[in-house]
Design an enzyme around this catalytic site. Structure first.
Site, PDB file in Angstrom:
ATOM      1  N   ASP A 246       0.861  -1.180   0.000  1.00 19.14           N
ATOM      2  CA  ASP A 246       0.000   0.000   0.000  1.00 19.14           C
ATOM      3  C   ASP A 246       0.902   1.236   0.000  1.00 19.14           C
ATOM      4  O   ASP A 246       2.094   1.148   0.314  1.00 19.14           O
ATOM      5  CB  ASP A 246      -0.902  -0.041   1.245  1.00 19.14           C
ATOM      6  CG  ASP A 246      -1.943   1.058   1.225  1.00 19.14           C
ATOM      7  OD1 ASP A 246      -2.467   1.378   0.145  1.00 19.14           O
ATOM      8  OD2 ASP A 246      -2.225   1.636   2.305  1.00 19.14           O
TER       9      ASP A 246
ATOM     10  N   ASP B  25      -0.233   4.988   1.056  1.00 23.97           N
ATOM     11  CA  ASP B  25      -0.458   5.864   2.214  1.00 23.97           C
ATOM     12  C   ASP B  25      -0.385   5.060   3.505  1.00 23.97           C
ATOM     13  O   ASP B  25      -1.057   4.042   3.653  1.00 23.97           O
ATOM     14  CB  ASP B  25      -1.827   6.558   2.109  1.00 23.97           C
ATOM     15  CG  ASP B  25      -1.860   7.571   0.984  1.00 23.97           C
ATOM     16  OD1 ASP B  25      -1.011   8.478   0.983  1.00 23.97           O
ATOM     17  OD2 ASP B  25      -2.720   7.442   0.101  1.00 23.97           O
TER      18      ASP B  25
ATOM     19  N   ASP C 290      -1.225  -0.905   6.061  1.00 27.26           N
ATOM     20  CA  ASP C 290      -1.375  -0.312   7.394  1.00 27.26           C
ATOM     21  C   ASP C 290      -2.799  -0.463   7.925  1.00 27.26           C
ATOM     22  O   ASP C 290      -3.092  -0.003   9.021  1.00 27.26           O
ATOM     23  CB  ASP C 290      -1.009   1.167   7.361  1.00 27.26           C
ATOM     24  CG  ASP C 290      -2.023   2.008   6.586  1.00 27.26           C
ATOM     25  OD1 ASP C 290      -2.356   1.631   5.437  1.00 27.26           O
ATOM     26  OD2 ASP C 290      -2.493   3.032   7.119  1.00 27.26           O
TER      27      ASP C 290
END
Length: 259
Positions: A13, A15, A209
């Site tokens: 990922d 961000d 995250d």
């Protein structure tokens, strides 16, 4: 736990893993550099459909992260691929930005508000009441409802922003129709990404995250999953979910040696 095969390709990922509010997370540059030097297939993923891969490449380059355009995979690209597979040369009414409209144009879709095959909802910072009303009426008239991703909020320096999932809920409330979301945690986005780089799930890893999108998407796609704690998920949040990542690490810096 069964022993997995060595990791031959990486999906990560963007961000919360590589960048946070416009600045690189320590270790991100070393991780990308390591991937490129290793020659292993990799993709940087984002559920955000606002930007084209060229836009994202330029933004990441300004931050000191050199990610080639062909190694960027967005929910907009996955959505365009899905629609091209389902109904080649179709038509769509789109609420979104250049990332989404460009992806649809590139697969030969015609964008129209006259009897479209699909209403496609993506991320934008300028949702208009007029556009939402049009989308609702088109769906009521038989257009199929597609969402690029189900994220309800997104990050900004000032705090959370309403994202595609929240706006989709408004349209669903008005039409009684649920969208089909292509982006994470739908394994479709991951499988299409793996296919794009010629990778196989059993020898691939997903780094994210968020438990509810990144880890879930990786898990359901059959990949090894790494959760980093530099984004939205806190250690106390992990046990609230009925599934677990393969491993939890503090940040992307802890995975440079794994490449």
């Amino acid at each position: 736990m069964s022993t997995r095969r060595p990791i031959e390709s990486w999906l990560t990922d963007m961000d919360g893993v590589l960048i946070h509010e416009g600045t690189p997370i320590p270790g991100a540059d070393a991780f990308i550099k390591g991937l490129k030097e290793s020659g292993k297939p990799f993709l940087v993923l984002t559920n955000n459909s606002i930007y084209t891969p060229r836009d994202l490449h330029a933004r990441l380059t300004r931050m000191g992260l050199d990610v080639p355009v062909e190694n960027i995979w967005t929910s907009a690209l996955a959505t365009a691929k899905f629609l091209d597979d389902q109904r080649p040369g179709g038509t769509a009414y789109v609420i979104g930005e250049a990332g989404l409209t460009t992806a649809l144009h590139d697969v030969g879709y015609i964008l129209t508000d006259t009897d479209p095959d699909y209403v496609v909802l993506g991320e934008t910072r300028t949702y208009s009441f007029e556009a939402l009303t049009k989308a609702i009426r088109l769906i009521n008239n038989g257009a199929r409802f597609i969402g690029t991703n189900p994220d309800e909020t997104g990050p900004s320096p000032e705090g959370v922003l309403p994202a595609t999932g929240s706006v989709a809920a408004l349209i669903t409330k008005a039409t009684g129709k649920d969208p089909y979301f292509v982006g994470k945690p739908n394994p479709l986005m991951m499988r299409a990404g793996l296919n794009a780089i010629g990778a196989h799930s059993e020898t691939s890893a997903m780094i994210g995250d968020r438990m509810d999108t990144d880890v879930l998407a990786g898990l359901e796609s059959g990949m090894t999953t790494f959760l980093v704690l530099t984004g939205l998920t806190r250690p106390a949040d992990i046990d609230r979910h009925p599934f677990r990542p393969s491993r939890v690490v503090n940040s992307i810096a802890d995975l440079v040696s794994e490449i």
